[in-house]
Each structure stands twice: as structure tokens, then as C-alpha cells.
Motif scaffolding. Structure first.
Motif, PDB file in Angstrom:
ATOM      1  N   VAL A 166       0.822  -1.214   0.000  1.00  0.00           N
ATOM      2  CA  VAL A 166       0.000   0.000   0.000  1.00  0.00           C
ATOM      3  C   VAL A 166       0.861   1.272   0.000  1.00  0.00           C
ATOM      4  O   VAL A 166       0.381   2.360  -0.316  1.00  0.00           O
ATOM      5  CB  VAL A 166      -1.001  -0.059   1.169  1.00  0.00           C
ATOM      6  CG1 VAL A 166      -0.263   0.123   2.484  1.00  0.00           C
ATOM      7  CG2 VAL A 166      -2.115   0.940   1.005  1.00  0.00           C
ATOM      8  N   GLU A 167       2.134   1.115   0.333  1.00  0.00           N
ATOM      9  CA  GLU A 167       3.099   2.233   0.346  1.00  0.00           C
ATOM     10  C   GLU A 167       2.547   3.424   1.138  1.00  0.00           C
ATOM     11  O   GLU A 167       2.015   3.229   2.216  1.00  0.00           O
ATOM     12  CB  GLU A 167       3.486   2.645  -1.080  1.00  0.00           C
ATOM     13  CG  GLU A 167       3.883   1.483  -1.982  1.00  0.00           C
ATOM     14  CD  GLU A 167       5.103   0.700  -1.495  1.00  0.00           C
ATOM     15  OE1 GLU A 167       6.150   1.298  -1.305  1.00  0.00           O
ATOM     16  OE2 GLU A 167       4.997  -0.528  -1.304  1.00  0.00           O
TER      17      GLU A 167
ATOM     18  N   GLY B  55      -3.722   5.900   4.081  1.00  0.00           N
ATOM     19  CA  GLY B  55      -4.857   6.708   4.522  1.00  0.00           C
ATOM     20  C   GLY B  55      -6.031   6.576   3.567  1.00  0.00           C
ATOM     21  O   GLY B  55      -7.172   6.310   3.969  1.00  0.00           O
ATOM     22  N   TYR B  56      -5.735   6.734   2.283  1.00  0.00           N
ATOM     23  CA  TYR B  56      -6.791   6.603   1.269  1.00  0.00           C
ATOM     24  C   TYR B  56      -7.267   5.165   1.172  1.00  0.00           C
ATOM     25  O   TYR B  56      -8.465   4.876   1.125  1.00  0.00           O
ATOM     26  CB  TYR B  56      -6.255   7.080  -0.088  1.00  0.00           C
ATOM     27  CG  TYR B  56      -7.009   6.519  -1.274  1.00  0.00           C
ATOM     28  CD1 TYR B  56      -8.292   6.978  -1.584  1.00  0.00           C
ATOM     29  CD2 TYR B  56      -6.458   5.515  -2.069  1.00  0.00           C
ATOM     30  CE1 TYR B  56      -8.994   6.451  -2.663  1.00  0.00           C
ATOM     31  CE2 TYR B  56      -7.154   4.980  -3.140  1.00  0.00           C
ATOM     32  CZ  TYR B  56      -8.424   5.451  -3.435  1.00  0.00           C
ATOM     33  OH  TYR B  56      -9.115   4.926  -4.484  1.00  0.00           O
ATOM     34  N   TYR B  57      -6.305   4.232   1.177  1.00  0.00           N
ATOM     35  CA  TYR B  57      -6.635   2.833   0.917  1.00  0.00           C
ATOM     36  C   TYR B  57      -7.543   2.259   2.009  1.00  0.00           C
ATOM     37  O   TYR B  57      -8.424   1.449   1.724  1.00  0.00           O
ATOM     38  CB  TYR B  57      -5.350   2.013   0.810  1.00  0.00           C
ATOM     39  CG  TYR B  57      -5.513   0.824  -0.099  1.00  0.00           C
ATOM     40  CD1 TYR B  57      -5.531   0.984  -1.478  1.00  0.00           C
ATOM     41  CD2 TYR B  57      -5.699  -0.456   0.418  1.00  0.00           C
ATOM     42  CE1 TYR B  57      -5.709  -0.103  -2.318  1.00  0.00           C
ATOM     43  CE2 TYR B  57      -5.874  -1.544  -0.409  1.00  0.00           C
ATOM     44  CZ  TYR B  57      -5.881  -1.359  -1.777  1.00  0.00           C
ATOM     45  OH  TYR B  57      -6.072  -2.426  -2.616  1.00  0.00           O
ATOM     46  N   GLU B  58      -7.351   2.716   3.232  1.00  0.00           N
ATOM     47  CA  GLU B  58      -8.195   2.244   4.332  1.00  0.00           C
ATOM     48  C   GLU B  58      -9.664   2.580   4.097  1.00  0.00           C
ATOM     49  O   GLU B  58     -10.553   1.927   4.628  1.00  0.00           O
ATOM     50  CB  GLU B  58      -7.731   2.867   5.666  1.00  0.00           C
ATOM     51  CG  GLU B  58      -6.573   2.156   6.309  1.00  0.00           C
ATOM     52  CD  GLU B  58      -6.978   0.844   6.966  1.00  0.00           C
ATOM     53  OE1 GLU B  58      -7.573   0.878   8.048  1.00  0.00           O
ATOM     54  OE2 GLU B  58      -6.701  -0.220   6.385  1.00  0.00           O
ATOM     55  N   THR B  59      -9.919   3.625   3.314  1.00  0.00           N
ATOM     56  CA  THR B  59     -11.314   4.005   3.046  1.00  0.00           C
ATOM     57  C   THR B  59     -11.808   3.423   1.720  1.00  0.00           C
ATOM     58  O   THR B  59     -12.981   3.571   1.377  1.00  0.00           O
ATOM     59  CB  THR B  59     -11.462   5.536   2.956  1.00  0.00           C
ATOM     60  OG1 THR B  59     -10.707   5.985   1.811  1.00  0.00           O
ATOM     61  CG2 THR B  59     -10.971   6.234   4.203  1.00  0.00           C
TER      62      THR B  59
ATOM     63  N   GLU C 249       1.444  -2.168   8.262  1.00  0.00           N
ATOM     64  CA  GLU C 249       1.977  -1.032   7.497  1.00  0.00           C
ATOM     65  C   GLU C 249       1.617   0.264   8.224  1.00  0.00           C
ATOM     66  O   GLU C 249       0.582   0.343   8.902  1.00  0.00           O
ATOM     67  CB  GLU C 249       1.342  -0.979   6.095  1.00  0.00           C
ATOM     68  CG  GLU C 249       1.550  -2.225   5.278  1.00  0.00           C
ATOM     69  CD  GLU C 249       2.700  -2.098   4.294  1.00  0.00           C
ATOM     70  OE1 GLU C 249       3.601  -1.275   4.539  1.00  0.00           O
ATOM     71  OE2 GLU C 249       2.679  -2.849   3.315  1.00  0.00           O
ATOM     72  N   GLU C 250       2.456   1.282   8.023  1.00  0.00           N
ATOM     73  CA  GLU C 250       2.193   2.575   8.659  1.00  0.00           C
ATOM     74  C   GLU C 250       0.879   3.163   8.127  1.00  0.00           C
ATOM     75  O   GLU C 250       0.648   3.179   6.916  1.00  0.00           O
ATOM     76  CB  GLU C 250       3.345   3.528   8.343  1.00  0.00           C
ATOM     77  CG  GLU C 250       3.436   4.635   9.363  1.00  0.00           C
ATOM     78  CD  GLU C 250       4.576   5.581   9.064  1.00  0.00           C
ATOM     79  OE1 GLU C 250       5.629   5.097   8.594  1.00  0.00           O
ATOM     80  OE2 GLU C 250       4.383   6.781   9.298  1.00  0.00           O
TER      81      GLU C 250
END
Ligand code: NAD
Length: 504
Positions: A234-235, A239-243, A317-318
Motif C-alpha cells: 500500500v506504500e 490513509g486513502y486505501y483504508e477508506t 503497514e504505517e
């Protein structure tokens, strides 16, 4: 360059108003793309750009930013005319702007009208919303109310970015919020996959070759496979990917667009209107699943650490939740009921941290039932497969059987390969360059129509609702693998397997 009306036309006058002019998309994609259009003559001296965002930039500072964006994007382009970026940047004007503030639209209109006159732009306006979709409705409403949309012979076009909603209801709400100001034919929804040349060439391959056109049907095609596999995780997009997750990020838009191009019937004429109608029809003819079917035919996954424990799992991942249920992998089976391909399954797959990065399409042809070369009845011919390589390789592979060896009559598969060279690939314009040029010329062929977007959401919403009924057992695949075992089983249950199956 032929315009939609068939008139040969190279360049077009226009005022671009870019909302989000200080953002990442504008810097990395839009300014370099506009510059390339200028360098190639699609934009001549009669154009202007207004960049708007909240920051209080001067025009001079804006020019420096635009020139630096061009330099960052094209270090290796071997440009001969070093003055060109400066000349190009002189067409840019910055207007500090808060999307909610009506007074700013009044100032924007004044500047737009001045530039229209200064550059003789004849009222042609392209509004590019390089901002989060939650602002689209507000901006579109103010553009209309504050008379930024020109009247008369000039055009008003709206370019918008994904994500276009999170599901059908939110997409519809978003669409309703802009459709009060812009008609469908004025809205250019970007799906940057449609700007990629190998995706655009699907229609050419299918309808420009008697060989493939005559075989592209349920009599000859056994199944179609689409893989968009990424080796990266996810690099910095956690933040975006979680949504979002893989379904919203890749499947509803890019993969469903590819599905429509592969399964649509042949348009009578190759223009945006006929193509769009056939693509919409293709999506409407994808079988709508019940929730039970969706659970059976759609697999989700999330990556864990790799076997050697050198790569973090998604939850570690962070920026991700350590209990996250966001999917980083989706595989599914869609069934088309378009007349030519009625009943043919289309297997789709996308995921992060898979074995190898590759976007490819495999057309698996049916086996000839009568293998006259067989030594015994169980011996089957190897299936013929046409692979379209989209990225990083670009080209085609055709796998077919031919006689090998001197003794007896034995058939073995050979691969007929065509790959674009690095030089050829470098000559292909970036997706954004092609898409902005299309919007400038009024060509909607490579943009998503609302009916395509909405139908794709309806198909995906059933899957999402089915998934939401159960807690997924994540992580369920190791980094570096090709996803969960269930994705292999999905095809095995139908007596098939994935053509693209790289070993780590
Ligand atoms: P970004 O955060 O870098 O830029 C957002 C821009 O909006 C900035 O210029 C900011 O100043 C402006 N802005 C925010 N709130 C504002 C307000 N109230 N009034 C005026 N201006 C305001 O975002 P980005 O990466 O450039 O992405 C923009 C859009 O494009 C998003 O919808 C994103 O999903 C989409 N997109 C981006 C990329 C990409 O490569 N960056 C790719 C595909 C889609």
C-alpha cells in the motif's frame, strides 16, 4: 487529427480553469501533459490556464512551479528549445480561491473574461476539478450561479477525477450534484486506464482483424481472464486505501471498463457515441448476482507478511488499522449475457504484494473436441491463448500448437510474441496527455459515461453487501504469492486455471 464532426483540426483554443492547482495531480500529471500538448502544437498561443487553490501564490511563483513540474516530469526528454517551458508558463494565471466563497467565483469570472478576450478564446472553457469529489457539487453549482459557464458558441466542459462515489447511491448523489450545471455530454469522467494505449487498442485488435473478430464469440472463446497484479504494497497511500480497498480502487472502475471493452458487441461506427452505447449494453448484460452467488464467485484477500518475514503484512503497514478488514485483493467471476459471448465467464483479479507486477488480459479459446493427433482418447490439445500485455510489457502473445520433433507426429505449444520496444513505449503519450487532448477536441471515446459508472457500481454493490455480512479471516495470503488459495479454487471449480501464474 479528426474531430468528432470529422473535420481535420489540429489545435483548439481554450481556457483551462484548474481547481486544485497547487495539488499533486496538477503538478505531476496536468502541467506536464498540457506542456506536451503545447510542444506538439495541440495548444498554440491562444490558450490560458487559471490555477486556483487556497494558497496565496503570485503569478510569478505559479510560473516557477509550472516550469519545475515540466522539468521534473521530463528530465530525459532531450528538449532542444529551452525557452519553451517559460513561454508556456507565461499563459498561466493564479487565483487564490476557497471553493465555498462566492466572492472568489466573481473574481474568477472577471479573470476568465479578461483572459478570454486577451487570448481570443471564443468562450471555450474546460473546468478541471483536481480536487476531492466532495467539492464537485459546490464548485459546479457556483460555476453556474456566478455565470462562469459561457453562453454562445464557446464550449463548457467539466473534467473530473475518480473516485466517483463509494457505491451506487453516493455516486448518484455526486452525479446529481453536478448535473444541474453540466449536461452529460459536457462531463468528461477520467478513468486513466482508458487513456492507456494498450487498453485503447483492444477495440482495434477485436474489430480490425477478421481473425479475431470472427472468433470473438461463445462458440470459440472458453473464458476471458483479466489480471491487474501489483508487486508493491500500500506504500504511502494507506490513509486513502483504508477508506477504499481493492474493489473501489481497481475493480469498479478500471477492471469493469476493460470488461466492457472485451465483451461489447461490435459498434456499427467507431465513434464515441456508438462505442459508449455498446459498452453500456455490455455492462448491463453482466449477470447481476444474488448475495449468495456473490459470496461464491467473489474472493477477497488481504496480504500478510511474506514467508521469510521480510515484508510487513498490510495491518502492520504505517497508517493502517491493526485490525483492518480492508481488502488488498479481489478475484471474481463475471458472466456476460451479451449475445455473442452469452454465458462466457470473465475472471478478474487484482491485488497488492503479488508475485509479479503485470496487467494482462488472456483470451482462452475452446479446445477442438476432436483431437485427431491424440495417441489415446484422453489426450487433449493444448488450448490456444491470446494474451494482451498492458503493462509493464506492452504487446501480444499468441499461443498455439505446432508439430515438433522429427519422430512421429507430436504437437507442442509455441508462443508468437510481439512486444513494443523501450523506444516505442517512450513515444506513447502519457495517459493524461491523451485524455486532456481528447477533452480539448471534444472526443468522449475514452471517458466513462454515467451509465457505465452507475452500472459498474450496481454490479459491485451486491458483492460489497454480501461481504459486509461476514467478518473476513484476514490476512489470508502471503506477500509475494498470487493471492488466497480460494482465488485458484474459483477457476479450479470450473475445471480451469489462471493463465498468468508466475512463480516467486
Ligand atoms: P492534493 O491533496 O494534492 O490537492 C488538492 C488540491 O485541492 C490542492 O490544490 C488544495 O489546495 C485544494 N483544495 C483543498 N481544499 C480546498 C478548498 N476548500 N478550496 C480551494 N482549494 C482547496 O490532491 P491530489 O492528489 O492532487 O488529488 C486531487 C483529486 O484527484 C482527488 O480527487 C484524487 O482522488 C484524484 N486523483 C489524484 C491522482 C494523483 O495522482 N494525485 C490520481 C487519480 C485521481
Amino acid at each position: 487529427m479528426k474531430s468528432e464532426s470529422g473535420v481535420i483540426k489540429m489545435n483548439q483554443k481554450a481556457l483551462f480553469i484548474i481547481f486544485g492547482g497547487t495539488g499533486d495531480l496538477a503538478y505531476r500529471k496536468l502541467y506536464p501533459a498540457l506542456f506536451n500538448l503545447y510542444e506538439k502544437g495541440y495548444l498554440k498561443e491562444d490558450f490560458a490556464v487559471i490555477g486556483t487553490a487556497r494558497r496565496p501564490w503570485s503569478n510569478d511563483h505559479y510560473h516557477e512551479v509550472v516550469m519545475s513540474a515540466i522539468e521534473d516530469a521530463g528530465r530525459d526528454s532531450g528538449r532542444t528549445n529551452d525557452d519553451l517551458p517559460r513561454k508556456f508558463a507565461s499563459h498561466f494565471y493564479y487565483q487564490s480561491h476557497n471553493v465555498d466563497d462566492v466572492d472568489h467565483y466573481v473574481a474568477l469570472r472577471k479573470l476568465a473574461d479578461e483572459l478570454d478576450e486577451k487570448y481570443d478564446l471564443q468562450g471555450n472553457r474546460i473546468f478541471y476539478l483536481a480536487m476531492a469529489p466532495r467539492f464537485f457539487g459546490t464548485i459546479a453549482g457556483h460555476l453556474k450561479d456566478q455565470a462562469l459557464l459561457t453562453k454562445g458558441n464557446g464550449f463548457n466542459r467539466l473534467i473530473i477525477e475518480k473516485p466517483f462515489g463509494r457505491d451506487y447511491p453516493s455516486a448518484k448523489e455526486l452525479n446529481d450534484s453536478i448535473s444541474g450545471s453540466f449536461k452529460e455530454e459536457q462531463i468528461f469522467r477520467i478513468d486513466h486506464y482508458l487513456g492507456k494505449e494498450p487498453i485503447q487498442s483492444i477495440a482495434g485488435l477485436r474489430f480490425g482483424n477478421a481473425l479475431f473478430n470472427s472468433l470473438w464469440n461463445k462458440v470459440h472463446i472458453d473464458n476471458i481472464q483479466i489480471t491487474l497484479s501489483e508487486s508493491l504494497g500500500v506504500e504511502e497511500r494507506a490513509g486513502y486505501y483504508e477508506t477504499a480497498g481493492a474493489m473501489r480502487d481497481m475493480v469498479q472502475n478500471h477492471i469493469m471498463q476493460i470488461v466492457s471493452l472485451l465483451t461489447m458487441e461490435r459498434p456499427d461506427v467507431f465513434d464515441s457515441e456508438h462505442l459508449r452505447d455498446k459498452k453500456i449494453e455490455a455492462l448491463e448484460n453482466i449477470q447481476m448476482y444474488t448475495k449468495e452467488e456473490a459470496k461464491k464467485y467473489f474472493i477477497r484477500g488481504q496480504y500478510g507478511a511474506d514467508e521469510a518475514n521480510t515484508q510487513l503484512g498490510y495491518r502492520d503497514e504505517e497508517g493502517t488499522d491493526n485490525q483492518s478488514t480492508v481488502e488488498t485483493f479481489v478475484a471474481g467471476k463475471l458472466i456476460t449475457h451479451n449475445p455473442s459471448l452469452d454465458g462466457v465467464p470473465v475472471y478478474i483479479r487484482t491485488g497488492k504484494r503479488l508475485t509479479k507486477k503485470s496487467t494482462q488480459i488472456n483470451i482462452v479459446f475452446k479446445n477442438d473436441d476432436q483431437n485427431i493427433f491424440a495417441k489415446d482418447a484422453s489426450e487433449k490439445l493444448k488450448t490456444n491463448v491470446l494474451t494482451m500485455h498492458i503493462e509493464p510489457d506492452q504487446g501480444f502473445t499468441l499461443e498455439f500448437n505446432t508439430k515438433t520433433g522429427n519422430q512421429g507426429y507430436n504437437l507442442s505449444p509455441v508462443h508468437l510474441r510481439y512486444r513494443k520496444t523501450a523506444t516505442e513505449k517512450a513515444q506513447i503519450p502519457d495517459a493524461y496527455e491523451g485524455l486532456i487532448r481528447d477533452a480539448l477536441m471534444g472526443n468522449k471515446t475514452n471517458f466513462a459515461h454515467w451509465h457505465e459508472v452507475s452500472q459498474a457500481w450496481k454490479i459491485m454493490d451486491v458483492v460489497r453487501e454480501a461481504w459486509d455480512e461476514e467478518e473476513p479471516a484476514f490476512p489470508n495470503y502471503a506477500s509475494g504469492s498470487m493471492g488466497p488459495e480460494a482465488a485458484m479454487q474459483l477457476l479450479a471449480d470450473d475445471g480451469r486455471k489462471w493463465v498468468f501464474n508466475p512463480r516467486s
